[in-house]
Write a protein that holds these residues in place. Structure first.
Motif, PDB file in Angstrom:
ATOM      1  N   PRO A  40       0.813  -1.223   0.000  1.00  0.00           N
ATOM      2  CA  PRO A  40       0.000   0.000   0.000  1.00  0.00           C
ATOM      3  C   PRO A  40       0.846   1.272   0.000  1.00  0.00           C
ATOM      4  O   PRO A  40       2.001   1.261   0.399  1.00  0.00           O
ATOM      5  CB  PRO A  40      -0.760  -0.115   1.314  1.00  0.00           C
ATOM      6  N   THR A  41       0.239   2.371  -0.456  1.00  0.00           N
ATOM      7  CA  THR A  41       0.827   3.691  -0.356  1.00  0.00           C
ATOM      8  C   THR A  41      -0.078   4.566   0.516  1.00  0.00           C
ATOM      9  O   THR A  41      -1.227   4.203   0.778  1.00  0.00           O
ATOM     10  CB  THR A  41       0.997   4.326  -1.743  1.00  0.00           C
ATOM     11  N   TYR A  42       0.451   5.735   0.937  1.00  0.00           N
ATOM     12  CA  TYR A  42      -0.268   6.532   1.933  1.00  0.00           C
ATOM     13  C   TYR A  42      -0.178   8.023   1.647  1.00  0.00           C
ATOM     14  O   TYR A  42       0.762   8.494   0.992  1.00  0.00           O
ATOM     15  CB  TYR A  42       0.323   6.278   3.334  1.00  0.00           C
ATOM     16  N   ARG A  43      -1.158   8.758   2.150  1.00  0.00           N
ATOM     17  CA  ARG A  43      -1.090  10.202   2.222  1.00  0.00           C
ATOM     18  C   ARG A  43      -1.547  10.634   3.618  1.00  0.00           C
ATOM     19  O   ARG A  43      -2.173   9.868   4.345  1.00  0.00           O
ATOM     20  CB  ARG A  43      -1.949  10.875   1.145  1.00  0.00           C
ATOM     21  N   ILE A  44      -1.207  11.853   3.975  1.00  0.00           N
ATOM     22  CA  ILE A  44      -1.650  12.447   5.232  1.00  0.00           C
ATOM     23  C   ILE A  44      -2.633  13.561   4.904  1.00  0.00           C
ATOM     24  O   ILE A  44      -2.356  14.411   4.043  1.00  0.00           O
ATOM     25  CB  ILE A  44      -0.466  13.011   6.033  1.00  0.00           C
ATOM     26  N   GLU A  45      -3.771  13.543   5.564  1.00  0.00           N
ATOM     27  CA  GLU A  45      -4.787  14.570   5.372  1.00  0.00           C
ATOM     28  C   GLU A  45      -4.998  15.351   6.667  1.00  0.00           C
ATOM     29  O   GLU A  45      -4.918  14.782   7.766  1.00  0.00           O
ATOM     30  CB  GLU A  45      -6.127  13.955   4.955  1.00  0.00           C
ATOM     31  N   ALA A  46      -5.275  16.651   6.523  1.00  0.00           N
ATOM     32  CA  ALA A  46      -5.692  17.488   7.648  1.00  0.00           C
ATOM     33  C   ALA A  46      -7.098  17.983   7.364  1.00  0.00           C
ATOM     34  O   ALA A  46      -7.358  18.544   6.288  1.00  0.00           O
ATOM     35  CB  ALA A  46      -4.738  18.673   7.815  1.00  0.00           C
ATOM     36  N   ARG A  47      -8.010  17.762   8.315  1.00  0.00           N
ATOM     37  CA  ARG A  47      -9.415  18.112   8.108  1.00  0.00           C
ATOM     38  C   ARG A  47      -9.944  18.925   9.283  1.00  0.00           C
ATOM     39  O   ARG A  47      -9.508  18.758  10.422  1.00  0.00           O
ATOM     40  CB  ARG A  47     -10.257  16.851   7.910  1.00  0.00           C
ATOM     41  N   SER A  48     -10.896  19.784   8.978  1.00  0.00           N
ATOM     42  CA  SER A  48     -11.558  20.555  10.013  1.00  0.00           C
ATOM     43  C   SER A  48     -12.407  19.634  10.869  1.00  0.00           C
ATOM     44  O   SER A  48     -13.206  18.843  10.350  1.00  0.00           O
ATOM     45  CB  SER A  48     -12.445  21.627   9.384  1.00  0.00           C
ATOM     46  N   ALA A  49     -12.261  19.740  12.188  1.00  0.00           N
ATOM     47  CA  ALA A  49     -13.091  18.933  13.069  1.00  0.00           C
ATOM     48  C   ALA A  49     -14.546  19.372  13.033  1.00  0.00           C
ATOM     49  O   ALA A  49     -15.432  18.608  13.415  1.00  0.00           O
ATOM     50  CB  ALA A  49     -12.570  19.015  14.500  1.00  0.00           C
ATOM     51  N   ASP A  50     -14.811  20.592  12.563  1.00  0.00           N
ATOM     52  CA  ASP A  50     -16.189  21.074  12.515  1.00  0.00           C
ATOM     53  C   ASP A  50     -17.036  20.297  11.519  1.00  0.00           C
ATOM     54  O   ASP A  50     -18.170  19.915  11.811  1.00  0.00           O
ATOM     55  CB  ASP A  50     -16.221  22.559  12.141  1.00  0.00           C
ATOM     56  N   ASN A  51     -16.470  20.085  10.304  1.00  0.00           N
ATOM     57  CA  ASN A  51     -17.283  19.484   9.241  1.00  0.00           C
ATOM     58  C   ASN A  51     -16.521  18.527   8.338  1.00  0.00           C
ATOM     59  O   ASN A  51     -17.062  18.046   7.348  1.00  0.00           O
ATOM     60  CB  ASN A  51     -17.916  20.586   8.384  1.00  0.00           C
ATOM     61  N   GLY A  52     -15.279  18.262   8.645  1.00  0.00           N
ATOM     62  CA  GLY A  52     -14.487  17.338   7.840  1.00  0.00           C
ATOM     63  C   GLY A  52     -13.881  17.953   6.601  1.00  0.00           C
ATOM     64  O   GLY A  52     -13.268  17.250   5.790  1.00  0.00           O
ATOM     65  N   ALA A  53     -14.045  19.271   6.414  1.00  0.00           N
ATOM     66  CA  ALA A  53     -13.494  19.910   5.225  1.00  0.00           C
ATOM     67  C   ALA A  53     -11.981  19.739   5.176  1.00  0.00           C
ATOM     68  O   ALA A  53     -11.294  19.860   6.185  1.00  0.00           O
ATOM     69  CB  ALA A  53     -13.854  21.395   5.209  1.00  0.00           C
ATOM     70  N   LEU A  54     -11.482  19.465   3.973  1.00  0.00           N
ATOM     71  CA  LEU A  54     -10.052  19.235   3.782  1.00  0.00           C
ATOM     72  C   LEU A  54      -9.285  20.546   3.906  1.00  0.00           C
ATOM     73  O   LEU A  54      -9.592  21.530   3.238  1.00  0.00           O
ATOM     74  CB  LEU A  54      -9.814  18.606   2.420  1.00  0.00           C
ATOM     75  N   ILE A  55      -8.277  20.577   4.775  1.00  0.00           N
ATOM     76  CA  ILE A  55      -7.421  21.753   4.956  1.00  0.00           C
ATOM     77  C   ILE A  55      -6.163  21.600   4.115  1.00  0.00           C
ATOM     78  O   ILE A  55      -5.766  22.509   3.391  1.00  0.00           O
ATOM     79  CB  ILE A  55      -7.076  21.952   6.437  1.00  0.00           C
ATOM     80  N   TRP A  56      -5.527  20.453   4.217  1.00  0.00           N
ATOM     81  CA  TRP A  56      -4.396  20.144   3.352  1.00  0.00           C
ATOM     82  C   TRP A  56      -4.244  18.634   3.231  1.00  0.00           C
ATOM     83  O   TRP A  56      -4.766  17.882   4.049  1.00  0.00           O
ATOM     84  CB  TRP A  56      -3.098  20.790   3.837  1.00  0.00           C
ATOM     85  N   SER A  57      -3.526  18.225   2.206  1.00  0.00           N
ATOM     86  CA  SER A  57      -3.293  16.805   1.953  1.00  0.00           C
ATOM     87  C   SER A  57      -1.948  16.652   1.270  1.00  0.00           C
ATOM     88  O   SER A  57      -1.620  17.425   0.365  1.00  0.00           O
ATOM     89  CB  SER A  57      -4.411  16.247   1.061  1.00  0.00           C
TER      90      SER A  57
END
Length: 548
Positions: free
Chosen positions: A137-154
């Protein structure tokens, strides 16, 4: 799930109808989630494009109005206490959800034998999660808003996962200075400063030297693999285990690495640190723990996987600065009096308690002699004293429970431990009465399944869902580190029935529940708590955020 002979359950359990129902749903490309307790959820189906269900993916932001205690790593902190610093929200609804695996691989029986990394949450309420992006497998790291899950960065990573029976966990970690850390290829550390900021990109640190890596990148990417979660101490020094194939250009042997807050790296081979060739590497999936005074790190070391041979190993106490050995202890089955099994299929990691005592889960020496439950071994801080074991240790890192959370407790211990307490059903072994438990590490009782004196059971609670494949049995608890909320005196715990539960320690009842999926057999999963009190749980390759 129990590590049965080939990493699967008994033949009866392989026919569980709820596992088949999930497989059917996956064929439709949908997994719908509904709230427990009679209410319904308006959460849309999982968006398998990887953008989650938040609004305006890619343009989300952290919440500067929320400043709370961060959840920094597997088990919450460098001691792996899993103890929340904020009260959890009610299980009113699934606020948002997002995949942690874009290509989940189910075995022939419908089981998902993958350990997913724990989400980590910043003080400003940004959720950082590792996402498996392929079958490689390969991977990425995601950062999401805890309010609504909106993607902040990936950001994608170049990490290459070693091959094991159960896919090992890939974890991100937060340091005290809010840096995101994740494993990269060739043993390098990928990092990004200011985890909440949308702008930025990964940089790298190489513990054996940037120049060595740059000149020999292709060879070292193949030869060196980080095989444990990264642990960061209070001074922003980080620690991790790695596997190195012989003859690599950097002259590395499988071992333990440290990168200081100043960026300088050191390492020691695990065999040299342990003073014995009986160990070959840091145990895969087992996160290094740091003592409260930051002077000692605790590392589980085991031998390599060999066909037909069960792995054994040691717990090492190393100086946190020099990585010199301070003390060690062989991990012994307290019933059979021989080397316990230290399996790479497990995520069991050391817990360092407030008094400095250390706890580590193991499997029994001869598989099935303790109903595949293993043991929770208990040592003092310098590992010179072996204390009373707990009656369950398979793939669990115990959670710290302040004794005053349990109203019925009349003992004298300052803290208790929460563990899953499954009693796995198989021929001649467990009865399928799968429980969770609060145990007293300083009081004893005779074990239910052996003549060994074990930690005293303070509270136990049977799983609520009958197992259709095991007459009289109940579906097992599916957690490898459970979050404890001292404010509501409760524990947040997953079950293989697809439901997340709140265990009220005052009433010893399941006071809240919320359905995440239809349920399936899977590797054990973590629960975590965010800075605003939202609860996070993983079920069937999806991260769910639960709250008001």
């Amino acid at each position: 799930m129990s590590e049965l002979d080939l990493g699967m359950k008994s033949k009866k359990k392989q026919l569980r109808p709820y596992a088949l129902s999930i497989a059917s749903l996956l064929l439709l490309g949908l997994i719908m989630a509904a709230c427990g307790g009679g209410s319904t959820s308006s959460v849309p189906p999982i968006n398998n494009s990887g953008t989650g269900t938040g609004t305006n993916p890619g343009s989300g932001t952290g919440n500067p109005n929320v400043v709370g205690p961060p959840w920094m790593s597997f088990g919450g902190n460098a001691q792996h206490e899993a103890l929340s610093g904020v009260a959890t929200q009610a299980f009113s609804r699934i606020v948002w959800q997002t995949p942690v695996d874009m290509a989940p691989q189910y075995n022939a029986q419908g089981y998902l034998l993958v350990h997913y990394g724990s989400p980590v949450i910043t003080a400003k309420n940004t959720v950082i999660l590792p996402v498996k992006t392929s079958t490689n497998p390969t991977y990425r790291i995601e950062a999401r808003s805890a309010d609504n899950g909106a993607l902040i960065w990936s950001e994608n990573t170049d990490y290459v996962m070693p091959a094991f029976r159960w896919t090992p966990s890939y974890n991100a970690t937060l340091s005290a200075n809010n840096r995101v850390l994740a494993p990269g290829a060739g043993g390098k550390i990928l990092y990004r400063d200011d985890a909440d900021a949308a702008a930025g990109n990964f940089k790298s640190l190489v513990f054996y030297g940037d120049t060595m890596y740059t000149v020999n990148k292709a060879a070292l990417d193949k030869a060196v693999t980080i095989n444990t979660p990264i642990t960061s101490d209070a001074q922003n020094n980080i620690y991790f285990g790695f596997i190195a194939t012989p003859g690599n250009p950097a002259g590395l042997s499988s071992g333990i690495a440290r990168i200081g807050a100043d960026g300088k790296g050191t390492w020691v081979s695990v065999a040299s640190a342990a003073g014995t060739a009986a160990v070959a590497k840091a145990a895969t999936n087992s996160a290094i723990a740091v003592s409260k005074d930051q002077k000692t790190i605790y590392v589980v070391a085991n031998d390599n996987i060999a066909t037909g041979v069960r792995q054994t190993g040691y717990l090492l106490a190393l100086d946190s600065t020099s990585l010199a050995l301070k003390s060690k202890v062989q991990l012994i089955d307290p019933n059979e009096k021989g080397p316990a099994n230290i399996s790479d299929d497990s995520t069991a990691s050391p817990l360092v308690a407030p008094d400095g005592d250390v706890y580590i889960g193991v499997l029994e020496q001869t598989y099935g002699t303790h109903n595949a439950r293993g043991w929770l071994l208990h040592f003092n801080a310098d590992l010179s004293q072996t204390k009373t074991p707990g009656s369950f240790g398979w793939d669990i890192t115990p959670s710290l429970v302040p004794a005053n959370l349990v109203a019925s407790y009349k003992g004298s211990s300052p803290y208790l431990l929460m563990v899953k307490y499954n009693n796995y059903e198989r021929a001649g072994s467990g009865n399928g009465l799968n429980e969770i438990a609060i145990i007293d590490p300083f009081a004893e009782q005779v074990d239910r399944m052996s003549p060994v004196k074990t930690m005293k059971e303070v509270l136990t609670l049977l799983g609520p869902t009958p197992d259709p494949a095991v007459p009289g049995g109940f579906i097992e608890w599916c957690v490898n580190t459970a979050a404890v909320d001292p404010f509501t005196k409760s524990v947040i715990v997953n079950s293989e029935d697809g439901i997340l539960y709140r265990w009220d320690l005052t009433t010893n009842k399941l006071s809240e529940k919320i359905r995440l999926t239809s349920g399936l057999g899977e590797s054990y999963t973590p629960t975590a708590i965010g800075a605003d009190g939202k609860v996070y749980a993983i079920n069937n390759a999806v991260l769910f955020a639960i709250g008001k």
